[in-house]
Scaffold this active site. Structure first.
Site, PDB file in Angstrom:
ATOM      1  N   ASP A  95       0.826  -1.212   0.000  1.00 19.66           N
ATOM      2  CA  ASP A  95       0.000   0.000   0.000  1.00 19.66           C
ATOM      3  C   ASP A  95       0.861   1.263   0.000  1.00 19.66           C
ATOM      4  O   ASP A  95       1.985   1.260   0.508  1.00 19.66           O
ATOM      5  CB  ASP A  95      -0.912  -0.025   1.245  1.00 19.66           C
ATOM      6  CG  ASP A  95      -2.053   0.976   1.124  1.00 19.66           C
ATOM      7  OD1 ASP A  95      -2.404   1.373  -0.003  1.00 19.66           O
ATOM      8  OD2 ASP A  95      -2.587   1.379   2.181  1.00 19.66           O
ATOM      9  N   ASN A 135     -10.873  -2.173  -5.562  1.00 22.54           N
ATOM     10  CA  ASN A 135     -10.081  -1.253  -6.390  1.00 22.54           C
ATOM     11  C   ASN A 135     -10.711  -0.989  -7.757  1.00 22.54           C
ATOM     12  O   ASN A 135     -10.362  -0.021  -8.433  1.00 22.54           O
ATOM     13  CB  ASN A 135      -8.640  -1.755  -6.571  1.00 22.54           C
ATOM     14  CG  ASN A 135      -7.794  -1.691  -5.314  1.00 22.54           C
ATOM     15  OD1 ASN A 135      -6.883  -2.501  -5.112  1.00 22.54           O
ATOM     16  ND2 ASN A 135      -8.073  -0.723  -4.432  1.00 22.54           N
TER      17      ASN A 135
HETATM   18  C1  IPE Z   1      -5.377  -2.588  -0.304  1.00 21.95           C
HETATM   19  O1  IPE Z   1      -5.033  -1.271  -0.452  1.00 21.95           O
HETATM   20  C2  IPE Z   1      -5.404  -3.271  -1.649  1.00 21.95           C
HETATM   21  C3  IPE Z   1      -4.099  -3.465  -2.277  1.00 21.95           C
HETATM   22  C4  IPE Z   1      -2.941  -3.218  -1.732  1.00 21.95           C
HETATM   23  C5  IPE Z   1      -4.139  -4.024  -3.601  1.00 21.95           C
HETATM   24  P1  IPE Z   1      -6.156  -0.146  -0.592  1.00 21.95           P
HETATM   25  O2  IPE Z   1      -5.446   1.146  -0.749  1.00 21.95           O
HETATM   26  O3  IPE Z   1      -7.125  -0.519  -1.648  1.00 21.95           O
HETATM   27  O4  IPE Z   1      -6.899  -0.249   0.820  1.00 21.95           O
HETATM   28  P2  IPE Z   1      -7.702   0.849   1.639  1.00 21.95           P
HETATM   29  O5  IPE Z   1      -8.666   1.476   0.658  1.00 21.95           O
HETATM   30  O6  IPE Z   1      -6.709   1.844   2.142  1.00 21.95           O
HETATM   31  O7  IPE Z   1      -8.355   0.097   2.741  1.00 21.95           O
HETATM   32  C1  IPE Z   2      -1.415   0.329  -3.445  1.00 24.38           C
HETATM   33  O1  IPE Z   2      -1.230   1.706  -3.466  1.00 24.38           O
HETATM   34  C2  IPE Z   2      -1.678  -0.246  -4.821  1.00 24.38           C
HETATM   35  C3  IPE Z   2      -3.082  -0.588  -5.057  1.00 24.38           C
HETATM   36  C4  IPE Z   2      -4.048  -0.550  -4.193  1.00 24.38           C
HETATM   37  C5  IPE Z   2      -3.417  -1.050  -6.394  1.00 24.38           C
HETATM   38  P1  IPE Z   2      -2.456   2.715  -3.463  1.00 24.38           P
HETATM   39  O2  IPE Z   2      -2.835   2.982  -4.881  1.00 24.38           O
HETATM   40  O3  IPE Z   2      -3.548   2.234  -2.599  1.00 24.38           O
HETATM   41  O4  IPE Z   2      -1.771   4.014  -2.860  1.00 24.38           O
HETATM   42  P2  IPE Z   2      -2.386   4.964  -1.739  1.00 24.38           P
HETATM   43  O5  IPE Z   2      -2.817   4.102  -0.614  1.00 24.38           O
HETATM   44  O6  IPE Z   2      -3.518   5.684  -2.392  1.00 24.38           O
HETATM   45  O7  IPE Z   2      -1.256   5.858  -1.363  1.00 24.38           O
HETATM   46 MG    MG Z   3      -4.020   2.463  -0.635  1.00 28.76          MG
END
Ligand code: IPE
Ligand code: IPE
Ligand code: MG
Length: 236
Positions: A16, A64
């Site tokens: 994340d 996502n």
């Molecule tokens: C979790 O991260 C999903 C992945 C790392 C693919 P998110 O960014 O989607 O999770 P939330 O929204 O912070 O809970």
């Molecule tokens: C994790 O990074 C990757 C995916 C969830 C696909 P994020 O895209 O969630 O990045 P933040 O959490 O918005 O910084």
């Molecule tokens: Mg995230």
């Protein structure tokens, strides 16, 4: 001599913070995802060195899909590039690729590249890299329940047959051990619908740093922390 500390057999990672990493640099979010792909390489390499048998990476969740279309398509493109470029490396490193999740929801092109990479690496034995794609734990458990009800309706299952082992055998992860260690980057203290059943007794390590800043040394440090924990599984 003290006993050799055990290496986790299975490590699962919630990768994340790509978007925030990019934002801090005034870059578009997709640049964060691109940088995150490099951390995947670091993580796989570190696990291979330690002799970790399974590494599961949360790459794209069921939720996502609700992100803006341009971000979703940037992620799918990146995944396709990753699969094309890494298949060769995985062959050299003897790494087998697997995927868990609602894979039918992936664009056909992405799905084909995934299928090709999995077929190509199917006989590799040093390590299994599991990508969680379009993955949601509640969906997974719901699908398992639906499959068991089907079997019951067809007379192949009675209520007394339903055990934790039977439920586990209906999950995407049926042939994988439960994660021993769960790592999340970017400091969020939540599991975001990841492997809810399977992480019942996983040790959790949270890093404040964003996923693109995750290096081999971070993986080694997480394993050291894991080795210092006392897993009790409800016993004494
Ligand atoms: C979790 O991260 C999903 C992945 C790392 C693919 P998110 O960014 O989607 O999770 P939330 O929204 O912070 O809970
Ligand atoms: C994790 O990074 C990757 C995916 C969830 C696909 P994020 O895209 O969630 O990045 P933040 O959490 O918005 O910084
Ligand atoms: Mg995230």
């Amino acid at each position: 001599m003290p006993p050799k500390p055990t290496v986790p057999e299975h490590i699962a990672v919630i990768m994340d913070g790509n978007g925030r990493w990019a934002k801090e640099r005034g870059l578009p979010r997709r640049e964060g995802h691109r940088a995150g792909a490099e951390s995947v390489r670091e993580c796989v390499e570190a696990c291979k060195q330690l002799g970790v048998k399974y590494l599961t990476l949360y790459a794209f969740s069921s939720e996502n899909w609700s992100r803006p279309a341009d971000e979703v398509s940037a992620l799918m493109n990146l995944l396709e590039r990753f699969l094309e470029q890494k298949a060769e490396e995985m062959m050299k490193q003897n790494v087998r690729l697997r995927a868990i999740g609602h894979l039918d929801r992936l664009p056909e092109k992405t799905r084909n590249k995934l299928r090709d990479a999995m077929a190509r690496t199917a006989d590799n034995t040093a390590m299994t890299l599991v990508l969680a794609l379009s993955y949601g734990s509640r969906e997974e458990i719901t699908e398992a329940a639906r499959a068991m009800v089907h079997e019951a309706v067809e007379g192949r299952l009675v209520p007394g047959d339903v055990t934790p082992e039977l439920v586990a055998s209906h999950l995407y992860t049926a042939d994988l051990p439960d994660p021993d260690l769960l790592i999340r980057t970017s400091g969020e203290l939540r599991v975001s619908n990841f492997l809810l059943w399977q992480i019942s007794y996983s040790e959790i390590v949270i890093y404040k740093k964003f996923w693109p800043d995750f290096k081999q040394a971070d993986l080694f440090a997480a394993v050291e922390e894991y080795q210092a924990r006392h897993r009790r599984f409800g016993g004494l």
